[in-house]
Design a protein around this motif. Structure first.
Motif, PDB file in Angstrom:
ATOM      1  N   ASP A   1      35.791  35.423  55.980  1.00  0.00           N
ATOM      2  CA  ASP A   1      35.772  34.556  57.637  1.00  0.00           C
ATOM      3  C   ASP A   1      34.374  34.282  57.964  1.00  0.00           C
ATOM      4  O   ASP A   1      33.380  34.224  59.582  1.00  0.00           O
TER       5      ASP A   1
ATOM      6  N   HIS B   1      37.992  32.032  53.379  1.00  0.00           N
ATOM      7  CA  HIS B   1      37.591  30.848  54.491  1.00  0.00           C
ATOM      8  C   HIS B   1      36.364  31.760  54.561  1.00  0.00           C
ATOM      9  O   HIS B   1      36.182  32.879  55.084  1.00  0.00           O
TER      10      HIS B   1
ATOM     11  N   HIS C   1      43.531  27.434  61.950  1.00  0.00           N
ATOM     12  CA  HIS C   1      42.586  28.450  62.055  1.00  0.00           C
ATOM     13  C   HIS C   1      43.443  28.853  63.498  1.00  0.00           C
ATOM     14  O   HIS C   1      43.872  28.244  64.443  1.00  0.00           O
TER      15      HIS C   1
ATOM     16  N   HIS D   1      32.667  30.341  57.079  1.00  0.00           N
ATOM     17  CA  HIS D   1      31.972  29.082  57.498  1.00  0.00           C
ATOM     18  C   HIS D   1      30.652  29.518  56.997  1.00  0.00           C
ATOM     19  O   HIS D   1      29.945  30.140  57.753  1.00  0.00           O
TER      20      HIS D   1
HETATM   21 ZN   LIG Z   1      37.110  30.296  60.354  1.00  0.00          ZN
END
Ligand SMILES: [Zn+2]
Length: 397
Positions: free
Chosen positions: A308, A65, A233, A67
């Motif tokens: 994350d 996970h 999420h 970004h």
């Molecule tokens: Zn996230």
């Protein structure tokens, strides 16, 4: 005859618990693991034999996970907040996710690629073999697809899975019209991204401040109609029924889960949905509500961990630090933590057939660590004991 073998190694195969094997041998042929076992049982030969010098070998770490593709950062916002600025002050100063969306939309594909490639080096240095990367800072057709293309181009020294997160936030031009935005994502953006073959899974931010259950459901159903697996999420800020929703759609994973309720967790158990816990965001946002670890254990839900990595709520570039945070903040055992960044993280990406454990037939993607025991990987803070990586059977360092 194997292509290569590593001898004088301690193996944490991660098949069950650590799956520890002292004085083991692991061999690779044609990019795949072709033999794993005790040195005493090793009768074969390899064209290249590497002395691991007593290092521990684990499966390459899996960060399920992130970004990782975006432009700009939010250090200014961080500073403002610590100077006492309110959320409204920051929003008025152009902060928040909107600032990342603006910077990302303005960046060229080449710029986004260079920024992300530089970031990914840290994952490589810490023994990562597989990283998931989400879109979600474009929130328009052109930029969402550009982000996914950039993410795909990052594959090389590690494997990349791309997740479409067009439903990350409502973009400014759709303010107050979340239904219209979801329709746009379902009818135009997702089909275009899928048609270009850029999407491995579809994710959404299901929360009061983002998309509600009917809007999320619409997107997940669209994803399934395109034959794409889904993730969510879920329940990061409130008990919004995210865990049950993820289970209802047979999701690969429900991520965050700080506020998930027990019946949602039981439903996930029945579907084989993985819980992805994100201690970096918990730490950075100074959250106090722990995810329901005991309920997850009780229901046998596999617990994965991830960085994350993102500029707003988890500017964390270290998978190893996440192992430590999972233990110190969430009270996972070091063994649970390592399983969370190998075996269970691979499952959260639907990649359990090729990654996450050291087993014959899987990708020969592993990491060598100069440690006395696998627990040291979660124990140390700020140390990086990774001494070598192997990708598709080739030693890289
Ligand atoms: Zn996230």
């Amino acid at each position: 005859m194997h292509d290569a073998a590593w001898v004088n190694a301690n193996l944490a195969t991660m098949r069950d618990g650590y799956g520890a094997l002292a004085d083991g041998v692991i061999a690779a042929t044609a990019g795949k693991i072709s033999w794993v076992g005790a040195r005493g049982d090793w009768r074969d030969k390899a064209r290249a034999e590497h002395d691991a010098r007593g290092a521990w070998i684990t499966p390459g770490l899996v960060d399920c996970h992130t970004h990782l593709v975006y432009a700009g950062n939010r250090a200014h916002e961080f500073e403002l907040r610590l100077q006492g600025a309110s959320y409204e002050d920051i929003a008025r100063a152009g902060g928040g996710i909107v600032s990342t969306v603006q910077a990302t939309r303005a960046a060229s594909e080449e710029d986004l690629f260079k920024l992300a490639r530089k970031r990914v080096q840290q994952w490589l240095d810490e023994g990562a073999a597989l990283v998931e990367i989400k879109s979600g800072y474009g929130l328009d057709r052109v930029t969402e697809l550009r982000m996914l293309r950039v993410a795909r181009r990052l594959a090389g020294e590690l494997a990349v899975k791309t997740t479409f997160l067009g439903a990350h936030a409502v973009p400014p031009e759709y303010r107050g019209r979340a239904d219209d935005y979801i329709a746009f994502v379902c009818d135009e953006v997702l089909p275009a991204a899928a048609k270009e073959g850029l999407v491995d899974a579809v994710d959404a931010f299901c929360e009061r401040i983002a998309f509600d259950v009917p809007q999320t459901t619409r997107l997940l159903e669209k994803a399934r109609s395109l034959g794409l697996p889904v993730k969510l999420h879920a329940d990061q800020l409130s008990d919004y029924g995210g865990a049950a929703l993820a289970a209802r759609h047979g999701a690969l994973s429900a991520d965050h889960m700080e506020h998930s309720n027990e019946s949602g967790i039981a439903a996930m158990s029945g579907e084989g949905t993985v819980a992805v816990l994100l201690p970096g965001a918990y730490y950075f946002l100074r959250e106090t509500r722990l995810p329901p670890i005991d309920a997850l254990r009780r229901h046998g839900v596999p617990i994965a961990l991830a960085t994350d990595h993102n500029p707003g709520s988890s500017p964390v570039s270290s998978p190893l630090l996440i192992l430590n945070m999972a233990c110190t903040l969430f009270r996972l055992t070091p063994e649970e933590a390592l399983a969370g960044m190998t075996r269970h993280a691979a499952r959260a990406l639907g990649m359990q057939a090729s990654h996450g454990t050291l087993e014959t037939g899987k990708a020969a993607d592993f990491a060598l660590w100069e440690v006395g025991s696998p627990a040291e990987l979660a124990y140390a803070v700020g140390a990086n004991p990774c001494v070598a990586r192997v990708r598709a059977g080739r030693a890289l360092r």
